[in-house]
Write a protein that holds these residues in place. Structure first.
Motif, short mmCIF file in Angstrom:
data_model
loop_
_atom_site.label_atom_id
_atom_site.label_comp_id
_atom_site.label_asym_id
_atom_site.label_seq_id
_atom_site.Cartn_x
_atom_site.Cartn_y
_atom_site.Cartn_z
N SER A 89 -1.70 3.82 -28.83
CA SER A 89 -2.47 3.25 -27.71
C SER A 89 -3.63 2.41 -28.22
O SER A 89 -3.92 1.34 -27.68
N ARG A 112 -2.30 -0.92 -29.46
CA ARG A 112 -2.01 -1.83 -28.34
C ARG A 112 -3.28 -2.42 -27.76
O ARG A 112 -3.34 -3.60 -27.41
N MET A 113 -4.32 -1.60 -27.64
CA MET A 113 -5.61 -2.09 -27.13
C MET A 113 -6.19 -3.14 -28.08
O MET A 113 -6.70 -4.17 -27.63
N LEU A 122 -4.50 -5.11 -30.13
CA LEU A 122 -3.68 -6.32 -29.98
C LEU A 122 -4.08 -7.08 -28.72
O LEU A 122 -4.21 -8.30 -28.74
N ASP A 123 -4.31 -6.35 -27.64
CA ASP A 123 -4.75 -6.99 -26.39
C ASP A 123 -6.14 -7.61 -26.53
O ASP A 123 -6.48 -8.54 -25.81
N SER A 124 -6.93 -7.08 -27.47
CA SER A 124 -8.30 -7.59 -27.70
C SER A 124 -8.34 -8.75 -28.69
O SER A 124 -9.41 -9.22 -29.04
#
Length: 179
Positions: A122, A125-126, A128-130
Protein backbone atom coordinates in the motif's frame (compact mmCIF):
# COMPACT_ATOMS: atom_id res chain seq x y z
CA UNK A 1 29.30 3.82 -7.16
CA UNK A 2 29.11 6.66 -4.67
CA UNK A 3 26.11 7.06 -2.42
CA UNK A 4 24.52 10.49 -2.48
CA UNK A 5 23.43 12.16 0.78
CA UNK A 6 19.80 11.57 1.63
CA UNK A 7 17.49 14.55 1.19
CA UNK A 8 14.56 13.25 3.21
CA UNK A 9 13.11 12.85 6.67
CA UNK A 10 13.95 9.84 8.75
CA UNK A 11 16.34 8.07 11.06
CA UNK A 12 19.85 6.85 10.44
CA UNK A 13 23.01 7.64 8.56
CA UNK A 14 22.59 10.54 6.13
CA UNK A 15 25.00 8.80 3.75
CA UNK A 16 23.33 5.38 4.03
CA UNK A 17 23.30 3.11 1.02
CA UNK A 18 20.74 0.77 2.63
CA UNK A 19 17.44 2.62 2.81
CA UNK A 20 14.06 1.42 4.02
CA UNK A 21 10.92 3.52 3.50
CA UNK A 22 7.84 3.30 5.72
CA UNK A 23 4.64 5.32 5.69
CA UNK A 24 4.59 6.73 9.21
CA UNK A 25 7.03 8.10 11.72
CA UNK A 26 6.77 7.34 15.43
CA UNK A 27 3.96 9.42 16.99
CA UNK A 28 6.26 11.37 19.28
CA UNK A 29 6.49 15.16 19.51
CA UNK A 30 10.26 15.19 18.99
CA UNK A 31 9.86 13.56 15.55
CA UNK A 32 6.73 15.37 14.34
CA UNK A 33 8.64 18.13 12.55
CA UNK A 34 11.60 16.04 11.48
CA UNK A 35 12.76 17.25 8.06
CA UNK A 36 16.17 15.62 7.80
CA UNK A 37 17.88 12.32 8.50
CA UNK A 38 18.52 12.13 12.23
CA UNK A 39 21.01 9.58 13.51
CA UNK A 40 19.63 7.69 16.47
CA UNK A 41 21.56 7.67 19.70
CA UNK A 42 22.30 4.59 21.77
CA UNK A 43 19.08 3.55 23.56
CA UNK A 44 16.90 5.82 21.40
CA UNK A 45 15.33 2.74 19.78
CA UNK A 46 14.36 1.58 23.27
CA UNK A 47 12.84 4.99 24.01
CA UNK A 48 10.76 4.83 20.81
CA UNK A 49 9.68 1.28 21.63
CA UNK A 50 8.65 2.31 25.15
CA UNK A 51 6.70 5.33 23.95
CA UNK A 52 5.14 3.84 20.83
CA UNK A 53 4.64 0.17 21.60
CA UNK A 54 5.09 -3.17 19.96
CA UNK A 55 4.58 -2.01 16.37
CA UNK A 56 7.77 0.01 16.42
CA UNK A 57 9.65 -2.76 18.23
CA UNK A 58 8.74 -5.03 15.32
CA UNK A 59 9.96 -2.51 12.72
CA UNK A 60 13.39 -2.21 14.36
CA UNK A 61 13.67 -5.95 15.02
CA UNK A 62 12.72 -6.94 11.48
CA UNK A 63 15.10 -4.34 10.03
CA UNK A 64 17.97 -5.71 12.10
CA UNK A 65 17.06 -9.34 11.33
CA UNK A 66 17.06 -8.52 7.61
CA UNK A 67 20.56 -7.06 7.82
CA UNK A 68 21.75 -10.26 9.50
CA UNK A 69 20.11 -12.35 6.75
CA UNK A 70 22.12 -10.62 3.99
CA UNK A 71 25.05 -12.22 2.22
CA UNK A 72 28.17 -11.41 4.24
CA UNK A 73 30.21 -11.16 1.03
CA UNK A 74 28.10 -8.14 0.02
CA UNK A 75 27.31 -6.63 3.42
CA UNK A 76 29.27 -6.37 6.66
CA UNK A 77 26.37 -5.74 9.03
CA UNK A 78 26.49 -9.16 10.70
CA UNK A 79 30.25 -8.82 11.26
CA UNK A 80 29.71 -5.76 13.47
CA UNK A 81 27.84 -7.51 16.28
CA UNK A 82 27.33 -10.98 17.69
CA UNK A 83 23.58 -11.04 17.06
CA UNK A 84 20.87 -9.07 15.31
CA UNK A 85 19.73 -7.86 18.73
CA UNK A 86 23.19 -6.46 19.52
CA UNK A 87 23.35 -4.87 16.07
CA UNK A 88 19.95 -3.25 16.62
CA UNK A 89 20.98 -1.84 19.99
CA UNK A 90 24.53 -0.76 19.10
CA UNK A 91 24.52 0.20 15.41
CA UNK A 92 21.14 0.29 13.63
CA UNK A 93 20.27 3.75 12.29
CA UNK A 94 23.22 5.39 14.02
CA UNK A 95 25.99 7.54 12.54
CA UNK A 96 28.18 5.44 10.25
CA UNK A 97 25.74 2.49 10.20
CA UNK A 98 25.05 2.81 6.45
CA UNK A 99 21.35 2.28 7.30
CA UNK A 100 18.36 4.61 7.11
CA UNK A 101 14.64 4.38 7.88
CA UNK A 102 12.88 7.08 5.87
CA UNK A 103 9.40 8.59 5.96
CA UNK A 104 9.54 10.23 2.54
CA UNK A 105 9.59 9.38 -1.16
CA UNK A 106 12.70 7.48 -2.32
CA UNK A 107 15.37 9.55 -4.02
CA UNK A 108 16.32 7.07 -6.72
CA UNK A 109 19.57 7.39 -8.64
CA UNK A 110 20.56 4.37 -10.74
CA UNK A 111 24.14 5.67 -10.84
CA UNK A 112 24.61 4.66 -7.18
CA UNK A 113 24.72 1.27 -5.54
CA UNK A 114 22.07 2.27 -3.00
CA UNK A 115 19.41 -0.26 -2.06
CA UNK A 116 15.87 1.04 -1.59
CA UNK A 117 13.20 -1.04 0.13
CA UNK A 118 9.61 0.10 0.44
CA UNK A 119 7.89 -1.64 3.33
CA UNK A 120 4.33 -2.41 2.34
CA UNK A 121 2.47 -2.76 -0.93
CA UNK A 122 0.00 0.00 0.00
CA UNK A 123 2.86 2.37 0.81
CA UNK A 124 4.48 1.57 -2.55
CA UNK A 125 1.26 2.37 -4.39
CA UNK A 126 0.89 5.64 -2.47
CA UNK A 127 4.49 6.60 -3.37
CA UNK A 128 3.86 5.81 -7.04
CA UNK A 129 0.72 7.95 -6.93
CA UNK A 130 2.83 10.73 -5.34
CA UNK A 131 5.27 10.78 -8.25
CA UNK A 132 7.83 8.05 -7.56
CA UNK A 133 9.45 7.25 -10.90
CA UNK A 134 9.82 3.50 -10.77
CA UNK A 135 8.91 0.55 -12.96
CA UNK A 136 7.87 -2.13 -10.52
CA UNK A 137 7.75 -5.72 -11.66
CA UNK A 138 5.47 -7.56 -9.23
CA UNK A 139 6.95 -10.99 -8.51
CA UNK A 140 3.93 -12.06 -6.46
CA UNK A 141 1.26 -10.42 -4.27
CA UNK A 142 3.86 -9.09 -1.79
CA UNK A 143 7.17 -8.49 -3.55
CA UNK A 144 8.13 -6.23 -6.44
CA UNK A 145 11.42 -5.16 -7.97
CA UNK A 146 12.78 -2.35 -10.11
CA UNK A 147 16.26 -3.67 -10.80
CA UNK A 148 17.34 -0.55 -12.70
CA UNK A 149 16.72 1.67 -9.64
CA UNK A 150 17.71 -1.03 -7.11
CA UNK A 151 14.27 -0.72 -5.56
CA UNK A 152 12.31 -3.49 -3.86
CA UNK A 153 8.85 -3.66 -2.34
CA UNK A 154 8.21 -6.14 0.44
CA UNK A 155 5.64 -6.71 3.16
CA UNK A 156 5.59 -4.25 6.06
CA UNK A 157 8.30 -4.78 8.68
CA UNK A 158 6.21 -6.90 11.06
CA UNK A 159 6.86 -10.52 12.10
CA UNK A 160 3.55 -11.77 10.74
CA UNK A 161 3.84 -10.01 7.40
CA UNK A 162 7.59 -10.39 6.86
CA UNK A 163 8.36 -13.69 8.59
CA UNK A 164 11.72 -15.47 8.52
CA UNK A 165 10.94 -17.26 5.24
CA UNK A 166 10.02 -13.98 3.55
CA UNK A 167 13.07 -12.27 5.07
CA UNK A 168 15.26 -14.92 3.44
CA UNK A 169 13.46 -14.32 0.11
CA UNK A 170 14.00 -10.56 0.42
CA UNK A 171 17.68 -11.11 1.23
CA UNK A 172 17.99 -13.21 -1.94
CA UNK A 173 16.31 -10.48 -4.01
CA UNK A 174 18.82 -7.99 -2.60
CA UNK A 175 21.70 -10.29 -3.50
CA UNK A 176 20.27 -10.70 -7.02
CA UNK A 177 20.39 -6.91 -7.57
CA UNK A 178 24.15 -7.25 -8.04
CA UNK A 179 23.98 -10.15 -10.48
Amino acid sequence: MKTLPIVAAGFGDAAAAFRVYIARRPPMAEYAGLSEVKPLLTDEINLINSACGNGWRKVFNVYSKLLFELDTKQFAYSRQAGSWQQYRDQHLLQVGSDTALLFSIPGLNPETSDIHIIAGRSHARMLLDSGLKAQLNWLNQEFAIDKFNRLLVCPYFDYRQLNNEKLAYLAQLIKDLDE
